[in-house]
Design an enzyme around this catalytic site. Structure first.
Site, short mmCIF file in Angstrom:
data_model
loop_
_atom_site.label_atom_id
_atom_site.label_comp_id
_atom_site.label_asym_id
_atom_site.label_seq_id
_atom_site.Cartn_x
_atom_site.Cartn_y
_atom_site.Cartn_z
CG ASP A 85 -1.78 -1.09 1.44
OD1 ASP A 85 -2.11 -1.73 0.43
OD2 ASP A 85 -2.17 -1.34 2.60
N1 URA Z 1 -1.17 -5.82 4.18
C1 URA Z 1 -1.65 -4.56 4.13
O1 URA Z 1 -2.66 -4.25 4.74
N2 URA Z 1 -0.99 -3.66 3.39
C2 URA Z 1 0.16 -3.93 2.71
O2 URA Z 1 0.73 -3.05 2.08
C3 URA Z 1 0.63 -5.25 2.78
C4 URA Z 1 -0.06 -6.17 3.52
#
Ligand code: URA
Length: 227
Positions: A85
């Site tokens: 993310d």
């Molecule tokens: N889980 C999440 O919530 N975000 C990420 O970027 C990776 C795993």
């Protein structure tokens, strides 16, 4: 370029166009106009993804993780191994090898990914079989509360963080770690991936920096789960 002897071996011998380099001999170095040049068939690297960049080649709104790699060899052919993310930091691997990328990220290989997590409040105890709101049951292979001093430097720890944990999961569903802690009545305020299979994010790799890494060798012993 060959005819005018601008391409030479490292010891100065002019190379001819018919001097093929077998793929098994790559990477190898030649000189072009006296400057060393590495010939490669593939390239893999680890990026310490900073906060605020998206895992994309192009994005109209946000800076991309890809743009941080513009000095990397074979830049145009690099692909991210999975996604993080925008507000997740840490280990993001890249490779030019599409077959390897497909295997590492395929659910049948169930490669464990470990995250360090900063939380707004202590989470409820992890139940035996946790199910998320959409019915999905994540496979959590390790989970622990953590002391702040045991956390990876890639984890962003905002002032509101009151609790810390590490968690290992074998899948890469959208917002999976954030959704796991929401299901435990907490809220993620800092999230960093610190390892992916056998690969650990070096603690001295600065945010935004990358370093070469042989992913093919690292994942050579990986096998899919039996069907
Ligand atoms: N889980 C999440 O919530 N975000 C990420 O970027 C990776 C795993």
């Amino acid at each position: 370029m060959f005819k005018t002897k601008r391409i030479r071996s490292l010891d100065g011998e002019p190379l001819r166009a018919k001097d093929n380099v077998p793929p098994a001999d790559l990477p190898t170095q030649v000189q072009v106009d006296g400057r060393p040049l590495t010939l490669r068939a593939r390239y893999d690297l680890l990026l310490n993804k900073p906060l605020g960049v998206v895992t994309a080649h192009q994005d109209n709104l946000h800076p991309t993780a890809y743009a941080l790699l513009s000095e990397a060899p074979l830049f145009k052919e690099l692909r991210a191994v999975g996604r993080l993310d925008k507000e997740t930091s840490g280990l993001l691997m890249w490779t030019t090898d599409g077959t390897l990328l497909h295997r590492i990220t395929h659910p049948r290989y169930a490669v464990p990914r470990t995250y360090h997590v900063a939380l707004e409040r202590p989470p409820a105890p992890l139940p035996e079989g946790l199910t998320l709101k959409d019915g999905y049951a994540p496979e959590i292979t390790e989970y622990a509360q953590r002391d702040p001093q045991s956390l990876h430097p890639a984890l962003h720890r905002p002032d509101e963080a009151r609790s810390f944990a590490s968690i290992t999961i074998t899948t890469g569903r959208f917002h999976e770690v954030r959704r796991i802690f929401a299901a435990l009545d907490s809220h993620v305020v800092g999230l960093a991936r610190v390892s992916f299979g056998p690969v650990e994010l070096p603690t001295d790799l600065a945010a935004g920096a990358f370093s070469p890494y042989d992913l093919k060798a690292a994942f050579a012993g990986m096998h899919p789960r039996p069907k």
